[in-house]
Design a protein around this motif. Structure first.
Motif, PDB file in Angstrom:
ATOM      1  N   GLY A  19       0.776  -1.220   0.000  1.00  0.00           N
ATOM      2  CA  GLY A  19       0.000   0.000   0.000  1.00  0.00           C
ATOM      3  C   GLY A  19       0.809   1.270   0.000  1.00  0.00           C
ATOM      4  O   GLY A  19       0.279   2.325   0.326  1.00  0.00           O
ATOM      5  N   CYS A  20       2.108   1.252  -0.380  1.00  0.00           N
ATOM      6  CA  CYS A  20       2.955   2.425  -0.245  1.00  0.00           C
ATOM      7  C   CYS A  20       3.288   2.992  -1.611  1.00  0.00           C
ATOM      8  O   CYS A  20       3.669   2.268  -2.517  1.00  0.00           O
ATOM      9  CB  CYS A  20       4.241   2.075   0.488  1.00  0.00           C
ATOM     10  SG  CYS A  20       3.933   1.425   2.129  1.00  0.00           S
ATOM     11  N   ALA A  21       3.210   4.293  -1.741  1.00  0.00           N
ATOM     12  CA  ALA A  21       3.554   4.939  -2.992  1.00  0.00           C
ATOM     13  C   ALA A  21       5.029   5.311  -3.011  1.00  0.00           C
ATOM     14  O   ALA A  21       5.605   5.629  -1.976  1.00  0.00           O
ATOM     15  CB  ALA A  21       2.703   6.194  -3.172  1.00  0.00           C
ATOM     16  N   ALA A  22       5.627   5.297  -4.199  1.00  0.00           N
ATOM     17  CA  ALA A  22       7.033   5.657  -4.322  1.00  0.00           C
ATOM     18  C   ALA A  22       7.216   7.153  -4.155  1.00  0.00           C
ATOM     19  O   ALA A  22       6.411   7.955  -4.600  1.00  0.00           O
ATOM     20  CB  ALA A  22       7.555   5.224  -5.684  1.00  0.00           C
ATOM     21  N   LEU A  23       8.287   7.549  -3.500  1.00  0.00           N
ATOM     22  CA  LEU A  23       8.635   8.943  -3.315  1.00  0.00           C
ATOM     23  C   LEU A  23       9.975   9.194  -3.976  1.00  0.00           C
ATOM     24  O   LEU A  23      10.805   8.302  -4.084  1.00  0.00           O
ATOM     25  CB  LEU A  23       8.723   9.281  -1.822  1.00  0.00           C
ATOM     26  CG  LEU A  23       7.438   9.072  -1.014  1.00  0.00           C
ATOM     27  CD1 LEU A  23       7.705   9.338   0.459  1.00  0.00           C
ATOM     28  CD2 LEU A  23       6.337   9.989  -1.515  1.00  0.00           C
ATOM     29  N   PRO A  24      10.253  10.400  -4.401  1.00  0.00           N
ATOM     30  CA  PRO A  24      11.512  10.648  -5.073  1.00  0.00           C
ATOM     31  C   PRO A  24      12.727  10.531  -4.160  1.00  0.00           C
ATOM     32  O   PRO A  24      13.826  10.282  -4.621  1.00  0.00           O
ATOM     33  CB  PRO A  24      11.354  12.087  -5.598  1.00  0.00           C
ATOM     34  CG  PRO A  24      10.298  12.700  -4.726  1.00  0.00           C
ATOM     35  CD  PRO A  24       9.373  11.582  -4.383  1.00  0.00           C
ATOM     36  N   LYS A  25      12.551  10.728  -2.889  1.00  0.00           N
ATOM     37  CA  LYS A  25      13.678  10.688  -1.969  1.00  0.00           C
ATOM     38  C   LYS A  25      13.208  10.177  -0.624  1.00  0.00           C
ATOM     39  O   LYS A  25      12.141  10.552  -0.143  1.00  0.00           O
ATOM     40  CB  LYS A  25      14.281  12.092  -1.822  1.00  0.00           C
ATOM     41  CG  LYS A  25      15.522  12.139  -0.944  1.00  0.00           C
ATOM     42  CD  LYS A  25      16.057  13.552  -0.903  1.00  0.00           C
ATOM     43  CE  LYS A  25      17.291  13.621  -0.008  1.00  0.00           C
ATOM     44  NZ  LYS A  25      17.831  15.015   0.059  1.00  0.00           N
ATOM     45  N   ALA A  26      14.021   9.303  -0.006  1.00  0.00           N
ATOM     46  CA  ALA A  26      13.639   8.775   1.302  1.00  0.00           C
ATOM     47  C   ALA A  26      13.808   9.843   2.364  1.00  0.00           C
ATOM     48  O   ALA A  26      14.820  10.533   2.415  1.00  0.00           O
ATOM     49  CB  ALA A  26      14.489   7.556   1.650  1.00  0.00           C
ATOM     50  N   GLY A  27      12.839   9.990   3.216  1.00  0.00           N
ATOM     51  CA  GLY A  27      12.887  10.950   4.306  1.00  0.00           C
ATOM     52  C   GLY A  27      12.614  10.267   5.628  1.00  0.00           C
ATOM     53  O   GLY A  27      12.625   9.039   5.716  1.00  0.00           O
ATOM     54  N   PRO A  28      12.337  11.048   6.696  1.00  0.00           N
ATOM     55  CA  PRO A  28      12.132  10.455   8.017  1.00  0.00           C
ATOM     56  C   PRO A  28      10.989   9.468   8.075  1.00  0.00           C
ATOM     57  O   PRO A  28      10.987   8.578   8.914  1.00  0.00           O
ATOM     58  CB  PRO A  28      11.856  11.683   8.901  1.00  0.00           C
ATOM     59  CG  PRO A  28      12.460  12.837   8.169  1.00  0.00           C
ATOM     60  CD  PRO A  28      12.311  12.516   6.722  1.00  0.00           C
ATOM     61  N   SER A  29       9.992   9.592   7.199  1.00  0.00           N
ATOM     62  CA  SER A  29       8.841   8.694   7.266  1.00  0.00           C
ATOM     63  C   SER A  29       8.829   7.669   6.149  1.00  0.00           C
ATOM     64  O   SER A  29       7.807   7.066   5.873  1.00  0.00           O
ATOM     65  CB  SER A  29       7.541   9.520   7.206  1.00  0.00           C
ATOM     66  OG  SER A  29       7.478  10.232   5.979  1.00  0.00           O
ATOM     67  N   THR A  30       9.970   7.495   5.487  1.00  0.00           N
ATOM     68  CA  THR A  30      10.028   6.531   4.402  1.00  0.00           C
ATOM     69  C   THR A  30      11.149   5.539   4.623  1.00  0.00           C
ATOM     70  O   THR A  30      12.105   5.791   5.349  1.00  0.00           O
ATOM     71  CB  THR A  30      10.246   7.220   3.040  1.00  0.00           C
ATOM     72  OG1 THR A  30      11.505   7.899   3.070  1.00  0.00           O
ATOM     73  CG2 THR A  30       9.150   8.223   2.752  1.00  0.00           C
TER      74      THR A  30
END
Length: 475
Positions: A19-30
């Motif tokens: 259920g997770c969408a891809a983000l361009p950059k990993a951050g504190p919540s990824t």
């Protein structure tokens, strides 16, 4: 390395986050993940960043709880030995451009770099040398108690330049040194092959070690760790070696090496044993000697006999002493990628660090297409990489990918933290980097894919890992 996009990841047997969408950059919540599959369809392949979710229902899958409050050893890192063979290949069979590219890839922390942060060198020849020699081969094999023939000319040819380049790439690099044999004139056989150290040679051998540490330092090669004998319970038939009992090693530490290093103000840390898991009574006997115990800072282990649990046995008896894993070689006796990759992940990357190892080392950093060069010993060992001596082409072996799952992500100074040793077919180990980042390494040694959930405090995510595969998760 092969990379896969999110669409490929979701379609193939890759690690996926429900259920997770891809983000361009990993951050504190990824969280980000890299995976190597036993069928080699993915090799340290990065997956799309995924957002943590609050998951109330984790009962449907095994839960892997990462506990940053549970602290264990501080890591020195992962790497491989710069043997004579490895250094000769790197220095003579690669163009300057090829050499810079490979060294940057192995020791660098830039894009695609493995970030190896520890290495091992030999004091004199091993089986993976072009010939047999020591650092004090007096003319005619004559005794040399004043060490007038001592010379670092041989390692200065290929090994030391390779180490210096690695140090220039990675300032965190720590160097361990080990001899395979004392000089022949110090031994009962008067040969580099077989034999023991003569009792009258103990004082001069301590001076020999001090001479080596200081000479190497003068040319820019530190000796952060030293073992006095590679595999002291083994006398090889056709390459340098020397048997050295636990009681005699203890005497040498307490009566000879310790006083000489103290006099010379040498801060090198001393490791005992440097041999297999099958005889923990040997380092225990050394550490039972009070004078030796004051000199020895830790115990080094190899993989060729016994079980990795021996590390924890000795560490429990001496919790103030460091644990290092200093040698294992892959080879054609285990040619299947999935089998040898899974074994290394289980025993070396996960098992050894869970057994307290601060550093984990493979044997040859590089060998050629004929599993050499070597002078006796193993004729079918693999290096972390294979360098084609005819073209300079580099093949990355299963050792490369197994160690890369740790070395690229677990930084020097990281602390091993809590995670379950085994849940079903899953084995894990976790680390906390100094910047607060978490690293979880997961191996699925089973024959079927395995779904699981990861918990870090109140945060959760779910994942599935293919059979005979490993993943490194970072957040």
């Amino acid at each position: 390395m092969r990379r896969s996009g999110l669409a490929t990841t979701l379609a193939a047997i890759a690690l996926t986050f429900g259920g997770c969408a891809a983000l361009p950059k990993a951050g504190p919540s990824t969280a980000r993940a890299w995976i190597t599959t036993g069928d080699r369809s993915q090799l340290l392949a990065e997956q799309g960043p995924s957002t943590f979710m609050e998951v109330d229902d984790s009962a449907s899958a095994p839960l892997l709880v990462v506990d940053a409050a549970e602290r264990h050893q501080t890591m020195v890192g992962f790497g491989a030995a710069i043997t004579d063979a490895s250094a000769w290949l790197i220095q003579t069979k690669l163009s300057p451009q090829q050499r810079d590219q490979l060294m940057g890839e192995l020791f660098g922390r830039g894009e695609g770099g493995l970030g190896f942060s520890c290495t091992r060198v030999t004091i004199g020849a091993s089986d993976f040398s072009l010939d047999h020699y020591s650092l004090d081969d007096a003319p005619g094999g004559a005794p040399d108690p004043e060490l007038k023939s001592f010379s670092i000319e041989r390692p200065a040819q290929y090994v030391f330049p390779t180490v210096r380049q690695a140090l220039a790439i990675n300032r965190d690099l720590k160097v361990m040194a080990s001899p395979w044999s004392a000089p022949a004139w110090m031994k009962t056989t008067n040969s580099l092959v077989k034999g023991q150290l003569k009792s009258e040679a103990y004082p001069v051998y301590a001076e020999f070690f001090a001479r080596y540490v200081k000479a190497a330092s003068k040319v820019g090669v530190p000796t952060d760790y030293l073992s006095i004998q590679n595999e002291p319970d083994f006398e090889p038939e056709n390459y340098p070696g020397m048997r050295w009992s636990a009681l005699d090693r203890a005497r040498f530490f307490g009566e000879n090496l310790g006083p000489v290093f103290q006099r010379e103000r040498i801060k090198t840390r001393i490791l005992d044993w440097d041999h297999n898991w099958d005889h923990p009574e040997q380092p225990l006997a050394v550490l039972a000697d009070a004078r030796a115990r004051a000199v020895v800072s830790g115990v080094a282990w190899h993989c060729y006999g016994g079980d990795v649990s021996a590390q924890a046995q000795v560490a429990a008896a001496h919790p103030d002493k460091d644990v290092f894993f200093t040698e294992c070689s892959g080879g054609q006796w285990s040619p299947k990628f999935d089998e040898s990759f899974s074994w290394m992940m289980s025993k070396l990357i996960i098992g050894s660090t869970r057994g307290g190892a601060r550093g984990v080392l493979m044997w040859n950093l590089a060998l050629d297409e004929a599993y050499g060069p070597h002078a006796g010993g193993c004729g079918d060992c693999r290096g972390v990489v294979t360098i084609d001596s005819r073209t300079g082409a580099v093949e990355r072996n299963q050792e490369y990918y197994a160690f890369g799952h740790a070395s690229r992500f677990v930084k020097p100074g990281a602390v091993r933290i809590g995670s379950p040793a085994k849940v079903g077919d899953l084995e894990t180990v976790a680390f906390l980097n100094r910047d607060g980042g978490r690293v979880l390494i997961v191996l699925n040694g089973g024959q079927t894919p395995s779904a699981f959930a990861v918990a870090d405090g109140g945060r959760r995510f779910r994942a599935t890992i293919p059979a005979r595969s490993a993943a490194t998760l970072v957040w």
